[in-house]
Scaffold this motif. Structure first.
Motif, mmCIF file in Angstrom:
data_model
loop_
_atom_site.group_PDB
_atom_site.id
_atom_site.type_symbol
_atom_site.label_atom_id
_atom_site.label_comp_id
_atom_site.label_asym_id
_atom_site.label_seq_id
_atom_site.Cartn_x
_atom_site.Cartn_y
_atom_site.Cartn_z
ATOM 1 N N ASP A 1 0.870 -1.176 0.000
ATOM 2 C CA ASP A 1 0.000 0.000 0.000
ATOM 3 C C ASP A 1 0.904 1.223 0.000
ATOM 4 O O ASP A 1 1.568 1.533 0.998
ATOM 5 C CB ASP A 1 -0.895 -0.001 1.243
ATOM 6 N N ARG A 2 0.944 1.933 -1.126
ATOM 7 C CA ARG A 2 1.878 3.051 -1.270
ATOM 8 C C ARG A 2 1.441 4.304 -0.534
ATOM 9 O O ARG A 2 2.192 5.276 -0.464
ATOM 10 C CB ARG A 2 2.054 3.369 -2.762
ATOM 11 N N GLU A 3 0.231 4.283 0.001
ATOM 12 C CA GLU A 3 -0.283 5.478 0.676
ATOM 13 C C GLU A 3 0.063 5.516 2.158
ATOM 14 O O GLU A 3 -0.256 6.481 2.847
ATOM 15 C CB GLU A 3 -1.811 5.553 0.501
ATOM 16 N N LYS A 4 0.706 4.465 2.667
ATOM 17 C CA LYS A 4 1.042 4.437 4.092
ATOM 18 C C LYS A 4 2.263 3.546 4.315
ATOM 19 O O LYS A 4 2.754 2.904 3.372
ATOM 20 C CB LYS A 4 -0.139 3.893 4.897
ATOM 21 N N LYS B 1 9.621 7.091 -2.607
ATOM 22 C CA LYS B 1 9.235 6.362 -1.404
ATOM 23 C C LYS B 1 10.508 5.880 -0.695
ATOM 24 O O LYS B 1 11.247 5.066 -1.245
ATOM 25 C CB LYS B 1 8.355 5.165 -1.755
#
Length: 201
Positions: free
Chosen positions: A83-86, A128
């Motif tokens: 999950d790239r959002e967290k 990231k």
């Protein structure tokens, strides 16, 4: 499945494209390795897999695992979701498990497709930094790779893969990287990718 897909894309890349790999001698023949690469196309995993001889376990965006057929395919191909959002602890654990087994982990730190320095939304990519933390914690060898595409005609492309020199995080930065500096280190390491191949264009 891995060998079959590799065979199909070997035919596609070499028959329908001008496909070249530079720096194959830089690939470590054994031990845990993090292959980190720029991300131009949804098909980046295939030329990357042809360039690197050892199988790669990719960290792939979680949304791919929500589509039934694609879900089956990416799992068979050795990928696992992130999950790239967290801060995805499950993805971090899977990454460390892969590296502990002395396999190759494939990561696209830009997190989305980037062309000419911009995302499809026209923004600069946000690197990231998790791959820096994973590299430091696992003590795995880092292998920078750049994929370069140029459209020649219709489906025919000039595809080049540049494999850089392997290195260790603590050697690159003359010691451990603090958590506060992970983002800065990630940007530096991505810049290292974009220096690859400039002399051959």
């Amino acid at each position: 499945m891995y060998k079959f897909v590799r065979f199909i894309f070997t035919i596609y890349c070499y028959v329908f494209n001008r496909f070249r790999v530079y720096g194959r001698e830089n690939e470590p023949k054994e031990g845990p390795v993090i292959v980190y690469c720029n991300h131009q196309s949804m098909f980046d995993v295939f030329p990357l897999n042809l360039a690197i001889k050892r199988p790669i376990n990719f960290m792939a965006k979680a949304s791919l695992f929500n589509v039934p057929v694609v879900n089956w395919f990416v799992k068979k191909y050795g990928a696992f979701p992130v999950d790239r959002e967290k801060a995805d602890l499950s993805a971090i654990k899977n990454s460390l498990k892969t590296l502990k087994s002395e396999r190759i982990l494939g990561i696209f730190p830009e997190g989305t497709r980037v062309k000419n320095g911009l995302t499809k939304e026209g923004k600069a990519p946000e690197i990231k930094p998790g791959f820096v933390m994973i590299a430091q914690k696992s003590k795995a060898t880092m292998l920078p790779v750049r994929i370069y595409y140029k459209r020649l005609f219709f489906i025919f492309n000039d595809i080049r893969v540049y494999i850089g020199k392997p290195f260790l995080i603590e050697e690159e930065f003359n010691g451990p990287v603090s958590s506060e500096d992970f983002s800065k280190a990630g940007t530096i390491l991505m810049d290292k990718i974009y220096q690859l191949g400039n002399e051959t264009k």
